[in-house]
Design an enzyme around this catalytic site. Structure first.
Site, PDB file in Angstrom:
ATOM      1  N   VAL A  95      28.367  10.353 -35.206  1.00  0.00           N
ATOM      2  CA  VAL A  95      29.271   9.357 -35.799  1.00  0.00           C
ATOM      3  C   VAL A  95      30.422  10.047 -36.541  1.00  0.00           C
ATOM      4  CG1 VAL A  95      29.455   7.455 -37.446  1.00  0.00           C
ATOM      5  CG2 VAL A  95      27.444   7.632 -35.974  1.00  0.00           C
TER       6      VAL A  95
ATOM      7  N   GLY B 215      22.317   7.249 -28.263  1.00  0.00           N
ATOM      8  CA  GLY B 215      22.807   7.275 -29.639  1.00  0.00           C
ATOM      9  C   GLY B 215      22.619   5.996 -30.409  1.00  0.00           C
TER      10      GLY B 215
ATOM     11  N   LYS C 158      18.220  -3.416 -44.022  1.00  0.00           N
ATOM     12  CA  LYS C 158      19.433  -4.208 -43.798  1.00  0.00           C
ATOM     13  C   LYS C 158      19.332  -5.604 -44.390  1.00  0.00           C
ATOM     14  CE  LYS C 158      20.784  -1.689 -39.607  1.00  0.00           C
ATOM     15  NZ  LYS C 158      20.891  -1.721 -38.140  1.00  0.00           N
TER      16      LYS C 158
ATOM     17  N   ALA D  40      26.716  -1.974 -38.083  1.00  0.00           N
ATOM     18  CA  ALA D  40      27.659  -0.941 -37.633  1.00  0.00           C
ATOM     19  C   ALA D  40      29.098  -1.385 -37.921  1.00  0.00           C
ATOM     20  CB  ALA D  40      27.452  -0.605 -36.166  1.00  0.00           C
TER      21      ALA D  40
END
Length: 815
Positions: free
Chosen positions: A475, A665, A683, A612
């Protein structure tokens, strides 16, 4: 007639003197008085000569020999051989006289102010005579004026006050008695009524020029130096500092008083009294316009004319209940300081009269403290006044502009810009004219402060962001690539300069010094030879650099990295975290970080902790800020699990599908954090907390689907265990398929409780048509009670995660 002055850098050597004479020979200077400083650096050397002689250090003799050699070499480089003898003879005569004076100082072991002025006067006498002989050798007619005979002062050696009436008379008489129209005169020096040499203070050659100009009613004064006029800020500190084309006398006085060294502050008054314009010009770029100083402010341009600063400042604070309502305390304080010739640069007093503080030069602190302690001895003994508080290592920064008076909000912008960058203000002062706002700050912050204010007031078309990236893996690497791709666009379209100024990996850390940035097209090569990584060293480096608009970007999954956020936030360094550990740590730590961000007025952003690149947290925050209330949250928050269950149909092993997700990934380094539900628990907890609820991980119900054996051993052991339990996973799939449902790992928050787990999703659910690695979040609120607010899209992958981090970095720039 004009008066033009050339400073030490302009006459530093023969090459520069030739440039000066080329300027003097221009037609517009046929009727001119030329004032010159000593050759560059000579005055400091002459001071050291006198000091060394007084301290019985014989090295003064060597310094004198070197000075004599330098001046003779200058003569030899300028004059033809057949014209050198008279000039060299004059130079030698001066050094013989100077040597005799210094020998007397050496023998007596004492250097009075009068003798010191006599010694340092030789700098200007020598340079003016050399240039006089050089101009004569070119065939031009010129007269030499001895400024000691022209300018009359009192006997305050080192900083003599000019007797303007006597001076004007003598200058007029000298000029009138000569047939010349071009004259050269030494700057800085004068004489008292007894004929003893005096000096006008360091920088006094500018003042000399203005004195001559006022006496002859010159049409203009030109100060020639090594910069193209006055600047909006010190160009050594501010890369984008620019020339001020036009300013008023009073603005120039304020700027010069507060550290703008282009012009000596007393210079302006004589010219202003006679309404004579002053030009600041560059000897090395004579065609440049420079800065015009005259009796009217510019009609157009910025509200702020310039930013100036003074370093080596100390703050003296006098406090005590015995001061309240008692007249005369301020008078006694200033009298005590004045008696010791301590110059007060800035004054501020509390409205309660309980305290008063003044800023003075650091070199004056000892005698200032002694004077104040003596003046308030009785009050100190009776404890009506507290002992004088002394703070050193300070600087003053000042905003200057004639137009400030008619524009409200300037002070607010100033202090807001400083505050956002963690620059603490120790004292504030604003003149009654509202032409100046001054603040005392730490010396360590002054360069940053000047840049911050210059950006706020002069670079509205350009803002700089300094980014320090911790984690340059999948990332992090994508993020750096995206920054490289967008740098030109951001500068051109958003007037934002995004600079990567630090990169750290698990093994290496890289900084770039001297105001540069890392070449993001070759960052991997640069890391090869970078220093060994130390997390605390990286953090200390960020803090020490003290750059404006600094952002620490955590693109790791490391608990130790998450542990440094508090240090950075408390230094007003923004934190952008892809790392979920801090926001999902114990509630007290989460709340502490949020409180630090609020206390230090600095962003702490972690949008990519959930979804994300999806704007999940941002949407939730917007709902809360606008007065809505969250009733329920339902979500598929794991791109990994959604990918796995969208691709698993029993035709190939479950372990193989998980491995595919890891290879592409989508998973954490340890896939069990995803498949075991831990990542989803984090989360939903973060969303619950952002909605205003206090929640810990143990408060969340986890209805997991992995057999217990899958959590034993290493990641490799995990894959082996999944293969052994393939029948278990097949059974889960078949049970859902039998009901015409899909398997989704769903997180839910309602009525203060949260849970995560695998569910059978029917075809009429919002979750049913969720493909690939997509996430979806449903916000049921007071405004959206039945049809929820839906955020849906790709919730995993290096590119989208990096773009989410990049978006948070852009949010840091918001006001």
């Amino acid at each position: 007639m004009k008066v033009i002055k050339f400073g030490g850098s302009s006459v530093a050597n023969a090459e520069n003197i030739k440039k000066v004479v080329n300027i003097i020979n221009q037609p517009q200077y046929q009727s001119t008085i030329v004032v010159v400083s000593a050759l560059g650096g000579v005055t400091d050397l002459l001071i050291s000569v006198g000091t060394d002689a007084a301290n019985a250090k014989e090295q003064y003799k060597e310094t004198l020999l070197n000075l004599e050699k330098r001046h003779i070499e200058t003569v030899q480089a300028l004059l033809p051989i057949n014209n050198q003898s008279a000039c060299i003879s004059s130079v030698k005569q001066s050094f013989n006289e100077l040597e005799d004076i210094c020998e007397g100082v050496f023998r007596l072991g004492e250097l009075s102010g009068r003798t010191k002025d006599r010694i340092i006067s030789f700098g200007e006498l020598l340079s003016s005579k050399i240039i006089y002989f050089y101009i004569q050798s070119t065939g031009s007619k010129i007269g030499w004026i001895d400024s000691r005979k022209a300018i009359k002062t009192n006997s305050n050696f080192g900083f003599a006050a000019v007797d303007f009436a006597a001076t004007t008379e003598s200058i007029k008489a000298i000029v009138a008695a000569s047939s010349n129209t071009l004259f050269i005169a030494p700057g800085f020096i004068a004489s008292d009524s007894n004929g003893f040499t005096t000096t006008l203070g360091r920088g006094g050659s500018d003042y000399t020029a203005s004195i001559y100009a006022a006496a002859v009613h010159a049409e203009a004064v030109e100060i020639w130096t090594d910069v193209t006029g006055m600047m909006t800020a010190d160009p050594r500190w501010v890369a984008n500092a620019r020339t001020i084309p036009h300013t008023s006398y009073r603005e120039a006085m304020e700027l010069s008083h507060f550290g703008a060294k282009v012009i000596y502050p007393p210079t302006i008054q004589p010219a202003m009294d006679q309404n004579i314009p002053i030009w600041i010009k560059n000897t090395f770029a004579p065609s440049e316009a420079g800065t015009l100083i005259e009796n009217k402010p510019s009609e157009e341009g910025e509200i702020i004319t310039g930013i100036s600063s003074i370093n080596q400042i100390a703050l003296l604070s006098l406090e005590g209940s015995g001061m309240v309502g008692i007249p005369g305390f301020s008078k006694r304080l200033f009298e005590a300081l004045a008696n010791e010739q301590v110059n007060v640069i800035l004054i501020t007093q509390s409205s309660s009269e309980h305290s008063i503080c003044v800023a003075v030069n650091t070199v004056d602190v000892a005698k200032a403290k002694a004077a104040v302690d003596n003046a308030f001895e009785i009050e100190l003994m009776s404890k009506k006044v507290e002992p004088l508080k002394v703070e050193k290592e300070l600087s003053i920064i000042a905003l200057v502009g004639d137009k400030m008076k008619s524009h409200p909000g300037i002070a607010g912008r100033m202090f807001s810009a400083l505050g956002r960058n963690g620059i603490n203000i120790r004292a504030i002062a604003q003149g009654s004219s509202e032409r100046n706002i001054s603040a005392v700050v730490s010396f360590n912050d002054i360069k940053k402060a000047v840049n911050v204010l210059h950006e706020a007031f002069f670079e509205t078309s350009h803002k700089q962001l300094n980014v320090f990236i911790c984690g340059a893996g999948n990332v992090g690497g994508k993020l750096i690539d995206q920054i490289q791709q967008q740098q030109a666009y951001l500068l051109q379209n958003l007037n934002l300069q995004v600079r990567v100024t630090g990169i750290a990996t698990s093994k290496k850390m890289l900084f770039v010094d001297n105001g540069n940035e890392i070449d993001v097209s070759h960052w991997k090569d640069a890391l090869v030879n970078a220093e060994t990584m130390s997390l605390q060293g990286f953090v200390d480096g960020i803090i020490a650099k003290n750059l404006r608009n600094s952002v620490f970007v955590d693109v790791t999954a490391n608990a130790e990295v998450a542990g440094v956020y508090a240090q950075l936030l408390s230094k007003s360094i923004a934190v952008v975290a892809c790392n979920k550990i801090a926001a999902s740590s114990v509630y007290t730590n989460y709340q502490h970080l949020k409180s630090l961000a609020k206390e230090y007025n600095v962003p702490y952003l972690f949008e990519t902790n959930v979804g994300a690149g999806l704007p999940v947290i941002g949407t939730l925050n917007d709902l809360i800020k606008s007065g809505d209330r969250i009733n329920k949250i339902q979500a598929v928050l794991s791109g990994t699990l959604n990918f796995v269950f969208n691709n698993y149909d029993g035709t190939k092993p479950f372990a193989q599908v998980v491995k595919q997700a890891q290879d592409e990934g989508y998973t954490e380094p340890d896939p069990r954090l995803d498949l075991g539900g831990t990542d989803v628990m984090r989360k939903i907890m973060i969303l619950a907390r952002e909605a205003g609820n206090k929640m810990e991980m143990e408060d969340i119900t986890n209805n997991g689907f992995l057999p217990a054996a899958c959590f034993e051993g290493s990641v490799a052991d995990f894959y082996i265990a999944m293969e052994k339990h393939e029948a278990h996973f097949k059974a889960l799939y078949d049970a859902a398929a039998a009901k015409n449902c899909k398997l989704k790992f769903v997180a839910q928050f309602e009525n203060g409780k949260a849970s995560v787990g695998l569910q059978h999703i029917p075809s009429n659910s919002d979750f049913y048509h969720l493909y690939g690695k997509d996430n979806i979040v449903l916000f049921y609120t007071q405004r959206y009670p039945e049809q929820p607010m839906v955020v849906k899209g790709a919730g995993a992958g290096a590119d989208v995660t990096a773009s989410g981090v990049f978006a948070d970095i852009m949010r840091v720039t918001a006001p």
